[in-house]
Every structure is written in C-alpha cells, then in structure tokens.
Design an enzyme around this catalytic site. Structure first.
Site, PDB file in Angstrom:
ATOM      1  N   SER A   1      36.474  42.417  35.880  1.00  0.00           N
ATOM      2  CA  SER A   1      37.902  42.512  35.638  1.00  0.00           C
ATOM      3  C   SER A   1      38.175  42.295  34.148  1.00  0.00           C
ATOM      4  O   SER A   1      37.670  43.061  33.325  1.00  0.00           O
ATOM      5  CB  SER A   1      38.652  41.542  36.536  1.00  0.00           C
ATOM      6  OG  SER A   1      40.045  41.778  36.503  1.00  0.00           O
TER       7      SER A   1
ATOM      8  N   ASP B   1      40.021  50.494  43.873  1.00  0.00           N
ATOM      9  CA  ASP B   1      40.604  49.374  43.130  1.00  0.00           C
ATOM     10  C   ASP B   1      42.063  49.680  42.787  1.00  0.00           C
ATOM     11  O   ASP B   1      42.342  50.636  42.055  1.00  0.00           O
ATOM     12  CB  ASP B   1      39.800  49.161  41.856  1.00  0.00           C
ATOM     13  CG  ASP B   1      40.157  47.867  41.133  1.00  0.00           C
ATOM     14  OD1 ASP B   1      41.258  47.338  41.371  1.00  0.00           O
ATOM     15  OD2 ASP B   1      39.330  47.400  40.335  1.00  0.00           O
TER      16      ASP B   1
ATOM     17  N   HIS C   1      38.568  45.920  43.910  1.00  0.00           N
ATOM     18  CA  HIS C   1      38.438  45.112  42.701  1.00  0.00           C
ATOM     19  C   HIS C   1      37.351  44.064  42.910  1.00  0.00           C
ATOM     20  O   HIS C   1      37.613  42.864  43.071  1.00  0.00           O
ATOM     21  CB  HIS C   1      39.775  44.461  42.377  1.00  0.00           C
ATOM     22  CG  HIS C   1      39.888  43.980  40.962  1.00  0.00           C
ATOM     23  ND1 HIS C   1      39.851  44.823  39.882  1.00  0.00           N
ATOM     24  CD2 HIS C   1      40.042  42.733  40.446  1.00  0.00           C
ATOM     25  CE1 HIS C   1      39.974  44.137  38.765  1.00  0.00           C
ATOM     26  NE2 HIS C   1      40.079  42.859  39.082  1.00  0.00           N
TER      27      HIS C   1
END
Length: 626
Positions: free
Chosen positions: A461, A548, A580
């Site tokens: 991330s 995602d 994600h």
C-alpha cells in the site's frame, strides 16, 4: 544458519486463530481451516477439542467475526474477491444456518455496534442509498429485517449508545479540520471543532452509558492525544490520561457503565495504566504472565472472563482465558503451533534520529548468530497513517531466517507519536518521508548491521508507493525492491478512490496535494513514481490484486507501462481474485515464494525450494517476468 522455516508455517492458514468467547462464557469460537479455507468453529469452553465448524466457506474464507449478544449467533464479514464490499452474515452456532443480513450487490456494509441491551438486533452501516455515505440501520439478526436509525447527509460517522441512539456526528471540513456535531431538532449543529493539525490523531470514542459524557481523544493544546471527558451538557473538559511521548492508544471500559478503567500507551512498547482501582490487580496479574504486549479481545457478559492475546516477538499470538475471580490464566495455545519450536529471532526496539531531529521508533530483527554487516530489507508500513509495533512479525521472521536483517521504521506521518510527527508528513510523500527511510538505512550501515551494497526495500500500500518512490529518487541506494499494491500516480490515486472515501478526501488532499489546483497538481506529479520511472535501475517486483478498490490495478499497470517505455525490466504478478493485499493462503504462499526467490537472486540470502503442493489452487498470473 538455523534450519529453514517453511513458508507455509509463516504465511499459510493458521491452525487456530481469532478466539472469541460467547456472552455467557459457555462456548469458545475460533477460525481454523476446513478444506484449506478459514471457517468458523465453535466448541465448549472447557473442551474446545470437541469443537465443530459452523460455516463451510470454500472461497476466501472468514477474516473477521464476533458473537452477537443473544449468545446464539455469530456475525461475520465477507467480500467478493477483495472488492471490500463487505456483507454482514449471521450464522446460528447451533445448526449452522447462515443468513446474509445485507444482501445488496455493490454495497459496503459495516458492523457499528452490538448492544448488550438489544440482543436480537445489530447496528449496521450501509451505503445503499448513496455510495459515498453510510446510513445507520438496526437489523434483526434472525430475519434480516432492517429499520433506518439515521440517514447520513455527508458525515464521517456517528457516536451511538447501547440503545442504538445517535448522540453525535463528525465530518471533515474542506480545510482538513473535523467538526463534531449535535442534533438540534431535525438539524445538526457544530458543537466541537478539532483543527486540521489535530484531526488525524483526535476524535470521539464513545459516550458513557448514562449518556452524560463523551470520551474523546484530543490533542488540542498539547502535542500528543489525551483521553478527555467532555460533559455533553456544559462542554466542560477533564483530561483523564495523557503521555508526553505517545498518544493514548486505547482504553478498557467498564462493561456496564462504559466508563474508562485503564488505558494503553505505545511508544516503543505497549504499557497499560490504571484509572480505576477495580482493575489494578487484573492489570498487574496479566503484566506478570510473560505475554509480551497483551490486550483484551473479548469479555463475558458478567465480565468475569477476559479473552487475552499476548503479542511477543518470538511467539505467534498466544491466547489465554483469564478468570478475574480465580486470578488464573488458561492458555489456549498459539495460532501457529508449528512455530513453537522454530528458530525464531528476537526483535529489538530502537530509536533512530532523522537528519532534521525527529525520533523514528524502529524495530530490527537480525538473523540468529549474525555478526557483522549483511543484507538488509527495509520494510515500509502502509497507511501511511498507521505504525509498526513490537511483537510477532511473520515477515521479520521470514527475512531473518533467510539471512537478512529486517528493519521497520516509523517514519514521519506514522500515527501514535503526536500531532507534530504525523503532520510532518504532509506534502512529504516521496520527500522527507523518504529521507527518513534513507536515514534508517544509513543508521544500519553505520551500526555494522547492513552491507550498503545489499539493501532491499519492500512494502504494501503506502509502503509499495514508498518502494517505487525510493527506487526512483535514490537509484544507487537499493539493490532491489518489492512493491505490493502501491500507488504509482498520486493524481489518479486520488481521482479513483472508492466513493465511500468521500468524507476522508480532505485529509488525503492535505497530505498529497489538491489535483484541482496548479500547485497541487505539480506537487503530485513531481512525487509520482510513474513520472520518474526512467530513473529506476534496481530490479523491481510488483504484485497487485485485480479487484483492489483503493489502489486500482491501473496504478500497477501504468507503472509497468512506464518501465517498459524506458526499457527497464520488471516482474509483475497479478492475482485476479484478490484486492488490497492477499487473503487466500495459497495466494500468499505463491507470492512469498516468488518474493523469496527474487530477494535471494538480488541480495544473496537463502531460499526454500518451491512447494507446489502448498500453493495448489493459487490464482497468480505472471504478467511480466524479468
């Protein structure tokens, strides 16, 4: 070097995890694999070995659940392929009947509150009316019938009580400040304002059972967030707890009155502090049980039994049943017992000083027997408004066992260290936040830990973004990098966030720039790795979940395209059934197998041979292979 720890022991499905206890204390529940997929199990509290599975999922498995207060149903969340449109399900612990309480396609549901007084219903947030904002509904567990409690006109969230009454609302203003509002008839009026510099670490927690006081995390007039009591009638503030080095990181509340009993502070390590003498002996007893940094995850209705998890660096999540009356702790074992005898390496907490004088609380794990400089992998946490902490870390253990030092750094913008520290990251993505990572690498080299020619960087991330930015900004510092679901283009990131992030948009703009202004757009483009891809020289592996909703696949696609346009090789892994991050154990194992081989090739550590049986059924697609 010690024996290789199998990847499956570190990253495969846990044996038993996420224990919870029924409100009456008669039953335990936990997550454990059935046919290789995490499912819910229930068994007698005194004989958990008689447990049985009550769900039979064969897809992504179950990640989060809790008991309903009726003592019969368990509530769990599940999305489809990582799209984060969570549904709330209720399963009957007696006969295994499952009901979808939120059967609405394309809608993201969340459990807001489970009442001790309204035991047949649960408070759920749904964005079915407006995808940007979640309304509150009281939902009957047995039937799924729902009653609207509060429509959301554009708020960040609500503060509710045990009767599902709504007391307060909060919203982010365009300048990044947060307003707390009270109802005035049919209108909402501002009651309390948290300025932009306080908003990330401050906010409402809960009201007490009497409905007279709000408990608020509040950094106004100080640097770190204190736990504050606010009289709802007069607005009078009383500071209950504060710490000079760290924000108050959570509180333990009385199960009946909802008054705070104790609070936790985490700087380098977590420490509990007593507010109410009734729990003084409980805190002291648990502190003496060699649990590591412990926390309470569940309690029985009479508050006699606490379910406690201990987080230590060389043990994988030990859970215990603490009987407050008998003052005994019955250990239920670790989530990964195959690691109990494994050669795990200790973690060391340390503070690294940044070039401009900030204290960066960091965590280092070195290979057992390490003596002198060796390869190092810098692990960058996500958020960036999260933090690294002490405790069992599977990636640290994996890297140390393969011969690498693992270093995690709480760079500026990390939460928990006061508002000056978190706000120092504004407009500094790919700037001073990257300087902090460089300073950590320099420290490791100066301390004789890292060989400067064999330093890698890896993150998920924001950590994936930081990896891309670091390789482009500092092409000679890192020998390789691994980016997992990291944004490459800050402009497209902000323009494509999920609609239900609308209430959070002001905070993102404050952090990375406003694409609707020339100045903001220039900053975002200057700090976007996709526009600097031609500077990258180190080998790079990118991994992405196709579904995602936060960092779209297009972020990784455009980064790979930019590298291709500059003739720079890249390995690109795509998981069609993930979002994600990688939830399915076989997908995690497939990813780490390839990451391990990549690091061994470029940093010279050890690698476990491929294990096709452990990865059987994975969805990994190799889009590019350098």
């Amino acid at each position: 070097m010690p024996d290789l720890i199998p990847r499956a022991h570190l990253f495969g499905a846990p044996v038993r995890a996420s224990f919870r206890i029924s409100p009456d204390g008669a039953q335990l529940s936990w997550l454990a694999p059935d046919a290789g997929v995490l499912n819910l199990w229930v068994g007698p509290v005194d004989e958990p070995e008689r447990g049985r599975f009550v769900t039979a999922d064969r897809g992504r498995g179950i990640q989060f659940y809790t008991w309903a207060q009726d003592g019969r149903h368990l509530l769990y969340l599940q999305d489809a392929g990582g799209d984060e449109n969570q549904h709330v399900y209720a399963v009957d612990s007696r006969d295994g009947t499952v009901r979808d309480l939120t059967p609405f396609p394309g809608v993201a549901a969340a459990i807001i509150r489970i009442s001790r007084t309204i035991t047949d219903r649960v408070l759920i947030a749904l964005n079915d009316r407006d995808p940007r904002f979640h309304d509150l509904y009281s939902v009957e567990i047995a039937t799924g019938a729902r009653t609207l409690i509060q429509e959301n006109p554009g708020f960040l969230g609500f503060v509710t009580d045990r009767h599902y009454g709504v007391h307060l609302a909060s919203r982010n203003a365009p300048d990044g400040s947060q307003e707390v509002l009270r109802r005035d008839g049919s209108d909402w009026i501002p009651w309390l304002t948290l300025p932009a510099e306080d908003a990330r670490g401050s906010g409402p927690d809960r009201v007490n059972a009497a409905g007279t006081d709000l408990f608020l995390y509040d950094s106004r007039g100080r640097d770190t967030a204190a736990l504050v009591r606010v009289d709802l009638a007069t607005g009078a503030r009383t500071v209950l707890a504060a710490h000079d080095e760290a924000d108050i990181g959570g509180a333990l509340y009385d199960i009946e009155t909802e008054e705070p009993l104790a609070y936790a502070v985490t700087h380098a390590r977590q420490r509990w502090h007593v507010l109410d003498a009734r729990v003084r002996d409980d805190i002291a007893f648990l502190d003496g049980q060699n649990l590591g940094d412990w926390y309470v995850v569940d309690r029985t209705r009479d508050d006699r039994i606490w379910l406690v998890v201990g987080d230590a660096d060389t043990r994988s999540g030990v859970t215990g049943l603490y009987d407050r009356r008998a003052r005994t702790l019955r250990r239920l074992g670790s989530a990964r017992p195959l690691l109990d005898a494994a050669p795990l390496a200790p973690m060391r907490a340390t503070v690294i000083r940044s070039r401009d004088g900030l204290d960066l609380v960091s965590y280092l794990t070195r290979p057992l027997g390490a003596d002198g400089p060796g390869p190092l992998v810098l692990l960058v946490h996500g958020g960036p408004w999260g933090r690294d902490a002490f405790g069992f870390n599977a990636e640290h253990q994996w890297l140390a066992n393969r011969g690498y030092a693992a270093l995690s750094v709480n760079f500026r913008a990390s939460l928990g260290f006061g508002k000056a520290f978190v706000n120092a990251g504004d407009r500094e993505w790919g700037g001073r936040m990257d300087d902090d990572l460089l300073d950590a690498v320099a420290w490791a080299v100066a301390e004789g830990i890292a060989d400067p020619a064999r330093v890698g960087i890896m993150g998920t991330s924001y950590g994936g973004y930081a990896t891309l930015a670091a390789l482009a900004r500092n092409p000679d510092t890192y020998a390789c990098g691994i980016d997992v679901v990291g944004p490459a283009n800050l402009e497209t990131l902000l323009r494509t966030v999920p609609p239900y992030w609308e209430a959070f948009r002001a905070q993102l703009i404050r952090a990375i720039g406003d694409p609707d202004t020339a100045e903001g757009l220039d900053l975002m483009r200057a700090r976007s790795p996709v526009h600097r891809a031609g500077r990258i020289r180190a080998p790079l592996l990118i991994a992405q979940g196709a579904n995602d909703p936060r960092v779209k696949q297009a972020e990784s696609d455009q980064m790979v395209a930019a590298l291709d346009a500059n003739g720079i090789p890249v390995t690109y892994l795509l998981f069609p059934d993930e979002g994600h991050g990688f939830v399915r154990p076989v997908n995690r194992l497939a990813f780490y197998a390839r990451a391990e081989a990549f690091l061994a090739r470029h940093l010279g550590g050890r690698a476990e041979p491929p294990d096709p049986a452990a990865e059987a059924g994975h969805s990994l697609r190799v889009v590019r292979d350098s």
